[in-house]
Design a protein around this motif. Structure first.
Motif, PDB file in Angstrom:
ATOM      1  N   ALA A   1       0.836  -1.205   0.000  1.00  0.00           N
ATOM      2  CA  ALA A   1       0.000   0.000   0.000  1.00  0.00           C
ATOM      3  C   ALA A   1       0.870   1.255   0.000  1.00  0.00           C
ATOM      4  O   ALA A   1       0.624   2.189  -0.769  1.00  0.00           O
ATOM      5  CB  ALA A   1      -0.942  -0.011   1.205  1.00  0.00           C
ATOM      6  N   ARG A   2       1.895   1.272   0.845  1.00  0.00           N
ATOM      7  CA  ARG A   2       2.825   2.417   0.876  1.00  0.00           C
ATOM      8  C   ARG A   2       3.504   2.600  -0.467  1.00  0.00           C
ATOM      9  O   ARG A   2       3.607   3.715  -0.985  1.00  0.00           O
ATOM     10  CB  ARG A   2       3.883   2.225   1.964  1.00  0.00           C
ATOM     11  CG  ARG A   2       3.483   2.676   3.330  1.00  0.00           C
ATOM     12  CD  ARG A   2       4.657   2.733   4.297  1.00  0.00           C
ATOM     13  NE  ARG A   2       5.365   1.466   4.418  1.00  0.00           N
ATOM     14  CZ  ARG A   2       4.980   0.460   5.212  1.00  0.00           C
ATOM     15  NH1 ARG A   2       3.909   0.570   5.954  1.00  0.00           N
ATOM     16  NH2 ARG A   2       5.680  -0.647   5.258  1.00  0.00           N
ATOM     17  N   GLU A   3       3.960   1.516  -1.043  1.00  0.00           N
ATOM     18  CA  GLU A   3       4.642   1.537  -2.344  1.00  0.00           C
ATOM     19  C   GLU A   3       3.753   2.164  -3.430  1.00  0.00           C
ATOM     20  O   GLU A   3       4.249   2.857  -4.314  1.00  0.00           O
ATOM     21  CB  GLU A   3       5.013   0.098  -2.738  1.00  0.00           C
ATOM     22  CG  GLU A   3       5.649  -0.055  -4.059  1.00  0.00           C
ATOM     23  CD  GLU A   3       7.155  -0.152  -3.994  1.00  0.00           C
ATOM     24  OE1 GLU A   3       7.750  -0.213  -5.063  1.00  0.00           O
ATOM     25  OE2 GLU A   3       7.721  -0.149  -2.888  1.00  0.00           O
ATOM     26  N   LEU A   4       2.458   1.904  -3.344  1.00  0.00           N
ATOM     27  CA  LEU A   4       1.516   2.379  -4.358  1.00  0.00           C
ATOM     28  C   LEU A   4       0.810   3.671  -3.941  1.00  0.00           C
ATOM     29  O   LEU A   4      -0.125   4.108  -4.617  1.00  0.00           O
ATOM     30  CB  LEU A   4       0.484   1.289  -4.655  1.00  0.00           C
ATOM     31  CG  LEU A   4       1.060  -0.002  -5.227  1.00  0.00           C
ATOM     32  CD1 LEU A   4      -0.012  -1.075  -5.333  1.00  0.00           C
ATOM     33  CD2 LEU A   4       1.719   0.241  -6.577  1.00  0.00           C
ATOM     34  N   SER A   5       1.231   4.258  -2.826  1.00  0.00           N
ATOM     35  CA  SER A   5       0.632   5.498  -2.309  1.00  0.00           C
ATOM     36  C   SER A   5      -0.879   5.370  -2.138  1.00  0.00           C
ATOM     37  O   SER A   5      -1.650   6.231  -2.558  1.00  0.00           O
ATOM     38  CB  SER A   5       0.964   6.683  -3.233  1.00  0.00           C
ATOM     39  OG  SER A   5       2.347   6.867  -3.319  1.00  0.00           O
ATOM     40  N   MET A   6      -1.286   4.268  -1.531  1.00  0.00           N
ATOM     41  CA  MET A   6      -2.707   4.081  -1.240  1.00  0.00           C
ATOM     42  C   MET A   6      -2.854   3.672   0.216  1.00  0.00           C
ATOM     43  O   MET A   6      -1.876   3.267   0.854  1.00  0.00           O
ATOM     44  CB  MET A   6      -3.331   3.032  -2.178  1.00  0.00           C
ATOM     45  CG  MET A   6      -2.786   1.637  -2.045  1.00  0.00           C
ATOM     46  SD  MET A   6      -3.308   0.468  -3.348  1.00  0.00           S
ATOM     47  CE  MET A   6      -5.054   0.526  -3.297  1.00  0.00           C
ATOM     48  N   SER A   7      -4.048   3.796   0.738  1.00  0.00           N
ATOM     49  CA  SER A   7      -4.258   3.425   2.126  1.00  0.00           C
ATOM     50  C   SER A   7      -4.257   1.903   2.265  1.00  0.00           C
ATOM     51  O   SER A   7      -4.583   1.178   1.312  1.00  0.00           O
ATOM     52  CB  SER A   7      -5.584   3.984   2.642  1.00  0.00           C
ATOM     53  OG  SER A   7      -6.677   3.296   2.062  1.00  0.00           O
ATOM     54  N   TYR A   8      -3.906   1.451   3.452  1.00  0.00           N
ATOM     55  CA  TYR A   8      -3.948   0.020   3.732  1.00  0.00           C
ATOM     56  C   TYR A   8      -5.374  -0.491   3.547  1.00  0.00           C
ATOM     57  O   TYR A   8      -5.591  -1.558   2.982  1.00  0.00           O
ATOM     58  CB  TYR A   8      -3.462  -0.250   5.164  1.00  0.00           C
ATOM     59  CG  TYR A   8      -3.539  -1.698   5.549  1.00  0.00           C
ATOM     60  CD1 TYR A   8      -2.530  -2.584   5.197  1.00  0.00           C
ATOM     61  CD2 TYR A   8      -4.633  -2.191   6.258  1.00  0.00           C
ATOM     62  CE1 TYR A   8      -2.599  -3.926   5.530  1.00  0.00           C
ATOM     63  CE2 TYR A   8      -4.714  -3.529   6.604  1.00  0.00           C
ATOM     64  CZ  TYR A   8      -3.699  -4.391   6.238  1.00  0.00           C
ATOM     65  OH  TYR A   8      -3.769  -5.724   6.571  1.00  0.00           O
ATOM     66  N   ARG A   9      -6.336   0.295   3.997  1.00  0.00           N
ATOM     67  CA  ARG A   9      -7.738  -0.109   3.896  1.00  0.00           C
ATOM     68  C   ARG A   9      -8.155  -0.308   2.431  1.00  0.00           C
ATOM     69  O   ARG A   9      -8.856  -1.264   2.104  1.00  0.00           O
ATOM     70  CB  ARG A   9      -8.618   0.938   4.560  1.00  0.00           C
ATOM     71  CG  ARG A   9     -10.072   0.577   4.544  1.00  0.00           C
ATOM     72  CD  ARG A   9     -10.903   1.641   5.236  1.00  0.00           C
ATOM     73  NE  ARG A   9     -12.297   1.332   5.060  1.00  0.00           N
ATOM     74  CZ  ARG A   9     -13.230   1.560   5.935  1.00  0.00           C
ATOM     75  NH1 ARG A   9     -12.915   2.130   7.077  1.00  0.00           N
ATOM     76  NH2 ARG A   9     -14.474   1.255   5.695  1.00  0.00           N
ATOM     77  N   ALA A  10      -7.733   0.591   1.554  1.00  0.00           N
ATOM     78  CA  ALA A  10      -8.065   0.455   0.129  1.00  0.00           C
ATOM     79  C   ALA A  10      -7.406  -0.798  -0.453  1.00  0.00           C
ATOM     80  O   ALA A  10      -8.037  -1.549  -1.213  1.00  0.00           O
ATOM     81  CB  ALA A  10      -7.627   1.692  -0.638  1.00  0.00           C
ATOM     82  N   ALA A  11      -6.144  -1.025  -0.108  1.00  0.00           N
ATOM     83  CA  ALA A  11      -5.436  -2.216  -0.607  1.00  0.00           C
ATOM     84  C   ALA A  11      -6.121  -3.488  -0.101  1.00  0.00           C
ATOM     85  O   ALA A  11      -6.342  -4.430  -0.875  1.00  0.00           O
ATOM     86  CB  ALA A  11      -3.974  -2.175  -0.162  1.00  0.00           C
ATOM     87  N   TRP A  12      -6.435  -3.510   1.175  1.00  0.00           N
ATOM     88  CA  TRP A  12      -7.106  -4.663   1.777  1.00  0.00           C
ATOM     89  C   TRP A  12      -8.461  -4.903   1.102  1.00  0.00           C
ATOM     90  O   TRP A  12      -8.807  -6.030   0.757  1.00  0.00           O
ATOM     91  CB  TRP A  12      -7.291  -4.435   3.273  1.00  0.00           C
ATOM     92  CG  TRP A  12      -7.985  -5.551   3.980  1.00  0.00           C
ATOM     93  CD1 TRP A  12      -9.282  -5.579   4.386  1.00  0.00           C
ATOM     94  CD2 TRP A  12      -7.433  -6.806   4.358  1.00  0.00           C
ATOM     95  NE1 TRP A  12      -9.575  -6.770   4.993  1.00  0.00           N
ATOM     96  CE2 TRP A  12      -8.448  -7.548   4.999  1.00  0.00           C
ATOM     97  CE3 TRP A  12      -6.174  -7.374   4.221  1.00  0.00           C
ATOM     98  CZ2 TRP A  12      -8.246  -8.829   5.490  1.00  0.00           C
ATOM     99  CZ3 TRP A  12      -5.978  -8.650   4.727  1.00  0.00           C
ATOM    100  CH2 TRP A  12      -7.005  -9.364   5.347  1.00  0.00           C
ATOM    101  N   GLY A  13      -9.207  -3.839   0.878  1.00  0.00           N
ATOM    102  CA  GLY A  13     -10.520  -3.960   0.256  1.00  0.00           C
ATOM    103  C   GLY A  13     -10.447  -4.525  -1.147  1.00  0.00           C
ATOM    104  O   GLY A  13     -11.244  -5.400  -1.518  1.00  0.00           O
TER     105      GLY A  13
END
Length: 113
Positions: A38-50
């Motif tokens: 998520a950090r690598e892609l500049s997105m929130s953990y919640r968005a990645a998890w979802g």
């Protein structure tokens, strides 16, 4: 001139896999965790998890599993590697079609029309 197209795979009108999921799984491989991806892609953990969980539910199989490095480490399942390969092949085949279409498209469109 370039012809562009976005490509994803749906089932029953819901996204199961596409470029974003491909990049997410590649980042999991690189970082060893969903948080790192998520950090690598500049997105929130919640968005990645979802996105990950939505794809797993729609596909009917897991894409990641806990690694041997402890609780937080993740590795891709064999099924995830297979779907990533299939998607990469789909992208490559589609790119070939687009390159042919570009070659047939007139550069001086304003004079051709």
């Amino acid at each position: 001139m370039q012809i562009r197209m976005k490509l994803w795979v749906e089932r029953d009108g819901e996204v199961i896999f596409g470029e974003g999921r491909q990049k997410l799984l590649e980042a999991v491989v690189k970082t060893g965790s969903l948080a790192g991806a998520a950090r690598e892609l500049s997105m929130s953990y919640r968005a990645a998890w979802g996105r990950l969980k939505a794809s797993e539910k729609r596909l009917g199989f897991p894409l990641v599993e806990r690694g041997s490095k402890g609780k937080r480490g993740l590795i891709l399942t064999e099924a995830a590697h297979k779907i990533m390969k299939l998607y990469a092949e789909l992208e490559q085949n589609t790119s070939g079609v687009l390159r042919k279409a570009e070659a047939a498209w007139p550069d001086n469109l304003d004079k051709e029309v």
